[in-house]
Design a protein around this motif. Sequence first.
Motif, PDB file in Angstrom:
ATOM      1  N   ARG A 409       9.237   9.921   5.065  1.00  0.00           N
ATOM      2  CA  ARG A 409       8.081  10.162   4.212  1.00  0.00           C
ATOM      3  C   ARG A 409       8.370   9.637   2.810  1.00  0.00           C
ATOM      4  N   VAL A 410       7.307   9.253   2.127  1.00  0.00           N
ATOM      5  CA  VAL A 410       7.380   8.837   0.725  1.00  0.00           C
ATOM      6  C   VAL A 410       6.403   9.711  -0.051  1.00  0.00           C
ATOM      7  N   PHE A 411       6.908  10.483  -0.988  1.00  0.00           N
ATOM      8  CA  PHE A 411       6.066  11.403  -1.745  1.00  0.00           C
ATOM      9  C   PHE A 411       5.834  10.883  -3.165  1.00  0.00           C
ATOM     10  N   ILE A 412       4.787  11.410  -3.778  1.00  0.00           N
ATOM     11  CA  ILE A 412       4.519  11.159  -5.197  1.00  0.00           C
ATOM     12  C   ILE A 412       4.506  12.511  -5.890  1.00  0.00           C
ATOM     13  N   ARG A 413       5.507  12.740  -6.716  1.00  0.00           N
ATOM     14  CA  ARG A 413       5.639  14.045  -7.365  1.00  0.00           C
ATOM     15  C   ARG A 413       5.473  13.977  -8.874  1.00  0.00           C
ATOM     16  N   SER A 414       5.636  12.795  -9.455  1.00  0.00           N
ATOM     17  CA  SER A 414       5.406  12.698 -10.895  1.00  0.00           C
ATOM     18  C   SER A 414       3.914  12.590 -11.158  1.00  0.00           C
ATOM     19  N   GLY A 415       3.537  12.503 -12.405  1.00  0.00           N
ATOM     20  CA  GLY A 415       2.142  12.656 -12.774  1.00  0.00           C
ATOM     21  C   GLY A 415       1.201  11.619 -12.195  1.00  0.00           C
ATOM     22  N   ILE A 416       0.186  12.097 -11.502  1.00  0.00           N
ATOM     23  CA  ILE A 416      -0.945  11.263 -11.084  1.00  0.00           C
ATOM     24  C   ILE A 416      -2.069  11.505 -12.092  1.00  0.00           C
ATOM     25  N   ARG A 417      -2.589  10.443 -12.705  1.00  0.00           N
ATOM     26  CA  ARG A 417      -3.747  10.602 -13.573  1.00  0.00           C
ATOM     27  C   ARG A 417      -4.987  10.668 -12.692  1.00  0.00           C
ATOM     28  N   PHE A 418      -5.489  11.899 -12.518  1.00  0.00           N
ATOM     29  CA  PHE A 418      -6.632  12.088 -11.630  1.00  0.00           C
ATOM     30  C   PHE A 418      -7.875  11.391 -12.182  1.00  0.00           C
ATOM     31  N   ASP A 419      -7.988  11.271 -13.526  1.00  0.00           N
ATOM     32  CA  ASP A 419      -9.154  10.608 -14.092  1.00  0.00           C
ATOM     33  C   ASP A 419      -9.130   9.109 -13.793  1.00  0.00           C
ATOM     34  N   TYR A 420      -7.929   8.535 -13.727  1.00  0.00           N
ATOM     35  CA  TYR A 420      -7.797   7.120 -13.366  1.00  0.00           C
ATOM     36  C   TYR A 420      -8.145   6.923 -11.894  1.00  0.00           C
ATOM     37  N   VAL A 421      -7.739   7.879 -11.053  1.00  0.00           N
ATOM     38  CA  VAL A 421      -8.103   7.818  -9.637  1.00  0.00           C
ATOM     39  C   VAL A 421      -9.621   7.867  -9.485  1.00  0.00           C
ATOM     40  N   MET A 422     -10.262   8.763 -10.235  1.00  0.00           N
ATOM     41  CA  MET A 422     -11.715   8.913 -10.121  1.00  0.00           C
ATOM     42  C   MET A 422     -12.467   7.706 -10.678  1.00  0.00           C
ATOM     43  N   ALA A 423     -11.830   6.964 -11.574  1.00  0.00           N
ATOM     44  CA  ALA A 423     -12.471   5.774 -12.146  1.00  0.00           C
ATOM     45  C   ALA A 423     -12.439   4.590 -11.192  1.00  0.00           C
ATOM     46  N   ASP A 424     -11.655   4.702 -10.110  1.00  0.00           N
ATOM     47  CA  ASP A 424     -11.536   3.620  -9.133  1.00  0.00           C
ATOM     48  C   ASP A 424     -12.691   3.718  -8.131  1.00  0.00           C
ATOM     49  N   GLU A 425     -13.521   2.682  -8.088  1.00  0.00           N
ATOM     50  CA  GLU A 425     -14.666   2.692  -7.176  1.00  0.00           C
ATOM     51  C   GLU A 425     -14.229   2.634  -5.714  1.00  0.00           C
ATOM     52  N   ASP A 426     -13.047   2.118  -5.475  1.00  0.00           N
ATOM     53  CA  ASP A 426     -12.487   2.045  -4.123  1.00  0.00           C
ATOM     54  C   ASP A 426     -11.596   3.271  -3.916  1.00  0.00           C
ATOM     55  N   ASP A 427     -11.950   4.138  -3.003  1.00  0.00           N
ATOM     56  CA  ASP A 427     -11.164   5.371  -2.822  1.00  0.00           C
ATOM     57  C   ASP A 427     -10.097   5.243  -1.736  1.00  0.00           C
ATOM     58  N   THR A 428      -9.723   4.009  -1.400  1.00  0.00           N
ATOM     59  CA  THR A 428      -8.666   3.809  -0.395  1.00  0.00           C
ATOM     60  C   THR A 428      -7.367   4.474  -0.832  1.00  0.00           C
ATOM     61  N   PHE A 429      -6.995   4.293  -2.099  1.00  0.00           N
ATOM     62  CA  PHE A 429      -5.759   4.911  -2.588  1.00  0.00           C
ATOM     63  C   PHE A 429      -5.858   6.428  -2.509  1.00  0.00           C
ATOM     64  N   PHE A 430      -6.966   6.980  -2.939  1.00  0.00           N
ATOM     65  CA  PHE A 430      -7.143   8.429  -2.930  1.00  0.00           C
ATOM     66  C   PHE A 430      -6.950   8.969  -1.508  1.00  0.00           C
ATOM     67  N   LYS A 431      -7.571   8.313  -0.540  1.00  0.00           N
ATOM     68  CA  LYS A 431      -7.463   8.776   0.844  1.00  0.00           C
ATOM     69  C   LYS A 431      -6.020   8.696   1.342  1.00  0.00           C
ATOM     70  N   GLU A 432      -5.353   7.596   1.004  1.00  0.00           N
ATOM     71  CA  GLU A 432      -3.982   7.425   1.491  1.00  0.00           C
ATOM     72  C   GLU A 432      -3.008   8.342   0.754  1.00  0.00           C
ATOM     73  N   LEU A 433      -3.289   8.593  -0.505  1.00  0.00           N
ATOM     74  CA  LEU A 433      -2.493   9.558  -1.269  1.00  0.00           C
ATOM     75  C   LEU A 433      -2.492  10.908  -0.570  1.00  0.00           C
ATOM     76  N   VAL A 434      -3.683  11.379  -0.218  1.00  0.00           N
ATOM     77  CA  VAL A 434      -3.814  12.689   0.425  1.00  0.00           C
ATOM     78  C   VAL A 434      -3.222  12.673   1.832  1.00  0.00           C
TER      79      VAL A 434
END
Length: 633
Positions: A409-434
Amino acid sequence: MTNFLPVTMQELLETGVSQPDFVYITGDAYVDHPSFGAAIITRLLQSQGYSVAVLAQPDWHTVKDFTRFGKPRLAFLVTGGNIDSMVAHYTSAKRKRSTDMYSPGGRAGLRPDRAVITYCRKIREAYPDAAIAIGGLEASLRRFAHYDYWDDTVRPSILADSGADLLMYGMGEHQITELAQLLAEGVPIQEITDIRGTCYLTSPENTPWGGVQCPDYAQVCRDKKAYAKATRQQYDQQDEITGKTVLQRHGDKMLVQNPPAVSLTQEELDAVYRLPYQRKPHPMYDAQGGVPGIEEVQFSIAHNRGCFGYCNFCSIALHQGRRITCRSEESILEEAKKITEMPNFKGYIHDVGGPTANFRLPSCKKQAKSGMCVGKKCLAPEPCKALQVDHSEYLRILRKLRKLPKVKRVFIRSGIRFDYVMADEDDTFFKELVAEHVSGQLKVAPEHVSNVVLDKMGKPHIECYEAFQKRFYEITKSLGKKQYLVPYLMSSHPGSTLQEAVKLSLFLRDNGMHPEQVQDFYPTPGTISTCMYYTELDPYTMEPVYVPKTPKEKAMQRALLQYYLPQNRQLVLSALKQAGRQDLIGTKPNCLVAPEQRSDSQRSHADKNRNPHTKGGVSPRKPKHSSKKSRRS
């Protein structure tokens, strides 16, 4: 002989050197890992052909340890360690910490208060004419006259206080390279005044032309408006393209801050991470239980530097800067392969991040020529229209890391800027992050819910976080997973009245959150929020800012974040009465605490019959998840 740098005279002699070029003194235990600034600077010097001896956590009560290697040929290099020594020693309530994560066995007390100053004075006692250069976070953030929370006073630049010859601020690689070369050429350190990313003291008549002069030390000590003005001037000159020389008089000397160092190129950053780190603490600490600070980073990868998020309470803008620099995909994969070959690797890469994990691009295209915008934020209160939003490269790297042999597994534990995620019109990253990169809980940092407070923090408004939270749980549910957001929240930040603190407690109630740890605002050196705390002024508007300062009010704001704990009951009652929110005192479902006159048995009965307030039927008395928080400055 180990593959670490020499830590004893015997080890130094075994390398064929009797007088090292540099003696590197640090307030941390010696950990040879690129998450530790000491490791990067010493390995970089070694790669350039210099001999370096490491003096970690010397005994400062006498000069004996400081003479272990004799006087270095070129200079002593001094740092307080990965964090400010006062933050390492004291909580935000100024209580002494019982542990130190950067010391062997987590033992406290192995570094002095104000480590940089203490170490430099001991060097001067042993070698009055030695060249001394200071750097690292403690020196970097105290380079100007600054409010010191622990003394509750304004202290002079650490360069003046320590008696060092030169201060290197920021990330140091370019500065130390130029400094070493000039010293090796025989230039006295007192004559080295033109390296970007450094500060020096000089006679006023030698002050360079064209600098921005901020109010002097005496002025900022007596006049809070002058302090606020100085803070804005200092921050406005921290861009490597537009930043000018900054001047601040200290008595009969002038402090000169040269413009910031130019960011490392991707090739230079890759080269830094190719250096032969052992990626672990020195074995001399094994018998003491090792160094706890390595545990969070040993199997983690830093892929970027800088942060254009620019939160007011954060030190990154003044230290690393707002400009994003990134390692190449090849460099990241190369480090990951090294991690998988470590004997204690269990298949889990704990983090692929940095100051902000999901930044891989500059915030906008124009900054390459025009620099970062002065006095503006890229993401707050709303994303700038010129913002570049693209997660595709980061996502491609994560996918390749997941496919490596031995990686489970590869985790992301340091800060994710949720506002930057929400500004992305493509939610592919968001889905794969979760789907792929959350280990049950994802830490994010809304910090507060009141937009009044968020504006003083330099954070996006709460509506953005609520949209992120909604989408996170929608994706989580669609995947059939049980995963939760762990929001970082802060009490008592400038701008937070008791009424604003009550709003935060209601947010926790309505979302079924019971944070096990909460963070009081900590006025660490050099930040914009610390300026607000001290001056009660916003340095960018000069408007008054409400600041909770008394221990009683800070305790009430903190208690409101944990209103459900029996030991906080009296503080919560006092806070609600003082805030005029007696409507929240009672046994109805929307109340936070029972009236004072009710017995424990009555309160227990009322709690059992209380209706859940949250979506999905999560009771605020028995939440399905809790918010844990452990944060460094």
